[in-house]
Design a protein around this motif. Structure first.
Motif, PDB file in Angstrom:
ATOM      1  N   PRO A   9      11.516 -11.753  14.353  1.00 37.14           N
ATOM      2  CA  PRO A   9      12.589 -10.753  14.465  1.00 37.14           C
ATOM      3  C   PRO A   9      12.155  -9.566  15.331  1.00 37.14           C
ATOM      4  O   PRO A   9      11.025  -9.083  15.207  1.00 37.14           O
ATOM      5  CB  PRO A   9      12.818 -10.302  13.015  1.00 37.14           C
ATOM      6  N   ASP A  10      13.052  -9.132  16.188  1.00 39.41           N
ATOM      7  CA  ASP A  10      12.741  -8.015  17.083  1.00 39.41           C
ATOM      8  C   ASP A  10      12.405  -6.744  16.321  1.00 39.41           C
ATOM      9  O   ASP A  10      11.688  -5.883  16.821  1.00 39.41           O
ATOM     10  CB  ASP A  10      13.917  -7.747  18.029  1.00 39.41           C
ATOM     11  N   ASP A  11      12.911  -6.622  15.099  1.00 37.27           N
ATOM     12  CA  ASP A  11      12.648  -5.413  14.320  1.00 37.27           C
ATOM     13  C   ASP A  11      11.440  -5.565  13.383  1.00 37.27           C
ATOM     14  O   ASP A  11      11.241  -4.748  12.490  1.00 37.27           O
ATOM     15  CB  ASP A  11      13.888  -5.004  13.530  1.00 37.27           C
ATOM     16  N   TYR A  12      10.615  -6.581  13.605  1.00 31.60           N
ATOM     17  CA  TYR A  12       9.432  -6.773  12.771  1.00 31.60           C
ATOM     18  C   TYR A  12       8.610  -5.489  12.618  1.00 31.60           C
ATOM     19  O   TYR A  12       8.196  -5.159  11.503  1.00 31.60           O
ATOM     20  CB  TYR A  12       8.561  -7.922  13.302  1.00 31.60           C
ATOM     21  N   PRO A  13       8.364  -4.733  13.698  1.00 32.38           N
ATOM     22  CA  PRO A  13       7.569  -3.509  13.541  1.00 32.38           C
ATOM     23  C   PRO A  13       8.147  -2.545  12.507  1.00 32.38           C
ATOM     24  O   PRO A  13       7.398  -1.880  11.786  1.00 32.38           O
ATOM     25  CB  PRO A  13       7.575  -2.895  14.940  1.00 32.38           C
ATOM     26  N   SER A  14       9.451  -2.477  12.396  1.00 33.08           N
ATOM     27  CA  SER A  14      10.082  -1.577  11.427  1.00 33.08           C
ATOM     28  C   SER A  14       9.896  -2.066   9.994  1.00 33.08           C
ATOM     29  O   SER A  14      10.001  -1.283   9.050  1.00 33.08           O
ATOM     30  CB  SER A  14      11.577  -1.454  11.720  1.00 33.08           C
ATOM     31  N   ASP A  15       9.615  -3.356   9.819  1.00 33.33           N
ATOM     32  CA  ASP A  15       9.467  -3.943   8.487  1.00 33.33           C
ATOM     33  C   ASP A  15       8.090  -3.708   7.865  1.00 33.33           C
ATOM     34  O   ASP A  15       7.855  -4.090   6.724  1.00 33.33           O
ATOM     35  CB  ASP A  15       9.732  -5.450   8.539  1.00 33.33           C
ATOM     36  N   LEU A  16       7.177  -3.089   8.616  1.00 33.21           N
ATOM     37  CA  LEU A  16       5.819  -2.905   8.105  1.00 33.21           C
ATOM     38  C   LEU A  16       5.698  -1.723   7.154  1.00 33.21           C
ATOM     39  O   LEU A  16       4.652  -1.523   6.547  1.00 33.21           O
ATOM     40  CB  LEU A  16       4.831  -2.732   9.269  1.00 33.21           C
ATOM     41  N   THR A  25       7.446   3.399   9.134  1.00 35.74           N
ATOM     42  CA  THR A  25       8.397   4.337   9.737  1.00 35.74           C
ATOM     43  C   THR A  25       8.286   5.739   9.154  1.00 35.74           C
ATOM     44  O   THR A  25       8.606   6.708   9.825  1.00 35.74           O
ATOM     45  CB  THR A  25       9.850   3.822   9.607  1.00 35.74           C
ATOM     46  N   GLU A  26       7.793   5.857   7.905  1.00 37.34           N
ATOM     47  CA  GLU A  26       7.611   7.182   7.318  1.00 37.34           C
ATOM     48  C   GLU A  26       6.276   7.792   7.744  1.00 37.34           C
ATOM     49  O   GLU A  26       6.048   8.978   7.558  1.00 37.34           O
ATOM     50  CB  GLU A  26       7.638   7.132   5.784  1.00 37.34           C
ATOM     51  N   ALA A  27       5.381   6.973   8.271  1.00 39.02           N
ATOM     52  CA  ALA A  27       4.019   7.428   8.558  1.00 39.02           C
ATOM     53  C   ALA A  27       3.772   7.764  10.023  1.00 39.02           C
ATOM     54  O   ALA A  27       2.919   8.588  10.330  1.00 39.02           O
ATOM     55  CB  ALA A  27       3.032   6.359   8.106  1.00 39.02           C
ATOM     56  N   VAL A  28       4.496   7.111  10.901  1.00 35.22           N
ATOM     57  CA  VAL A  28       4.301   7.362  12.338  1.00 35.22           C
ATOM     58  C   VAL A  28       5.652   7.694  12.968  1.00 35.22           C
ATOM     59  O   VAL A  28       6.697   7.411  12.395  1.00 35.22           O
ATOM     60  CB  VAL A  28       3.644   6.152  13.057  1.00 35.22           C
ATOM     61  N   SER A  29       5.602   8.277  14.132  1.00 38.18           N
ATOM     62  CA  SER A  29       6.832   8.724  14.781  1.00 38.18           C
ATOM     63  C   SER A  29       7.710   7.550  15.203  1.00 38.18           C
ATOM     64  O   SER A  29       7.203   6.451  15.473  1.00 38.18           O
ATOM     65  CB  SER A  29       6.498   9.568  16.011  1.00 38.18           C
ATOM     66  N   LEU A  52       0.822  -1.210   0.000  1.00 41.03           N
ATOM     67  CA  LEU A  52       0.000   0.000   0.000  1.00 41.03           C
ATOM     68  C   LEU A  52       0.854   1.256   0.000  1.00 41.03           C
ATOM     69  O   LEU A  52       1.993   1.252   0.455  1.00 41.03           O
ATOM     70  CB  LEU A  52      -0.896   0.017   1.245  1.00 41.03           C
ATOM     71  N   GLY A  53       0.257   2.339  -0.479  1.00 36.49           N
ATOM     72  CA  GLY A  53       0.881   3.647  -0.347  1.00 36.49           C
ATOM     73  C   GLY A  53       0.792   4.100   1.100  1.00 36.49           C
ATOM     74  O   GLY A  53       0.066   3.502   1.906  1.00 36.49           O
ATOM     75  N   LEU A  54       1.503   5.158   1.419  1.00 35.87           N
ATOM     76  CA  LEU A  54       1.598   5.630   2.802  1.00 35.87           C
ATOM     77  C   LEU A  54       0.240   5.911   3.442  1.00 35.87           C
ATOM     78  O   LEU A  54      -0.037   5.450   4.550  1.00 35.87           O
ATOM     79  CB  LEU A  54       2.470   6.892   2.828  1.00 35.87           C
ATOM     80  N   LYS A  55      -0.616   6.640   2.750  1.00 29.95           N
ATOM     81  CA  LYS A  55      -1.929   6.997   3.295  1.00 29.95           C
ATOM     82  C   LYS A  55      -2.757   5.738   3.560  1.00 29.95           C
ATOM     83  O   LYS A  55      -3.430   5.627   4.581  1.00 29.95           O
ATOM     84  CB  LYS A  55      -2.651   7.934   2.334  1.00 29.95           C
TER      85      LYS A  55
END
Length: 145
Positions: free
Chosen positions: A107-114, A117-121, A19-22
């Motif tokens: 992986p501990d960094d799974y949240p970053s793989d979604l 990171t450009e959309a939320v702080s 998906l796009g950012l929005k």
């Protein structure tokens, strides 16, 4: 070599990445609306839940490991905090039915793989990473007990 992600987590990641950012933010909102309610025994005993201090909003979790080594994650977050609720819901749904070994291998960094990171702080990504970390810690504690 890293282990492949469990199917549900891989599908969630793919859904976000396509998906796009929005639209990613819209999908996060949809997850927020799908966070399962806590079972009655946790509603009656909120003291059993652990606060995830790293989250900006009050998020509480509890992990159960059943006799088949399957992990069950329960979480609560305020409806007025859709980002945090969405993250909690992603983990509750993505980890549902996984074994102890599968959860610990996420992986501990799974949240970053979604791709959020450009959309939320970064603080919010750190909160979701903490949710996953605390979940894994509770799983380790349960199997050690």
């Amino acid at each position: 070599m890293t282990e492949p992600l469990p199917d549900a987590l891989e599908q969630i990641k793919t859904d976000f990445r396509e998906l796009g950012l929005k639209d990613r933010l819209q999908l996060l909102l949809e997850f927020s609306n799908e966070l399962p309610e806590l079972p009655a025994h946790y509603l009656e005993h909120p003291d059993l839940l652990e606060r995830v201090e790293e989250c900006q909003s009050p998020v509480f979790i509890f992990v159960e490991v059943d006799d088949s080594d399957v992990v069950h994650l329960f979480a609560t977050a305020p409806k007025e905090s859709p980002t945090t609720r969405g993250f909690a819901s992603i983990l509750v749904q993505g980890l549902a039915g996984l074994t102890v070994a599968e959860v610990l291998a996420v992986p501990d960094d799974y949240p970053s793989d979604l791709g959020l990171t450009e959309a939320v702080s970064p603080l919010r990504i750190r909160g979701m990473t903490a949710l996953l970390g605390r979940t894994k810690r509770q799983v380790r504690e349960k199997i050690a007990a």
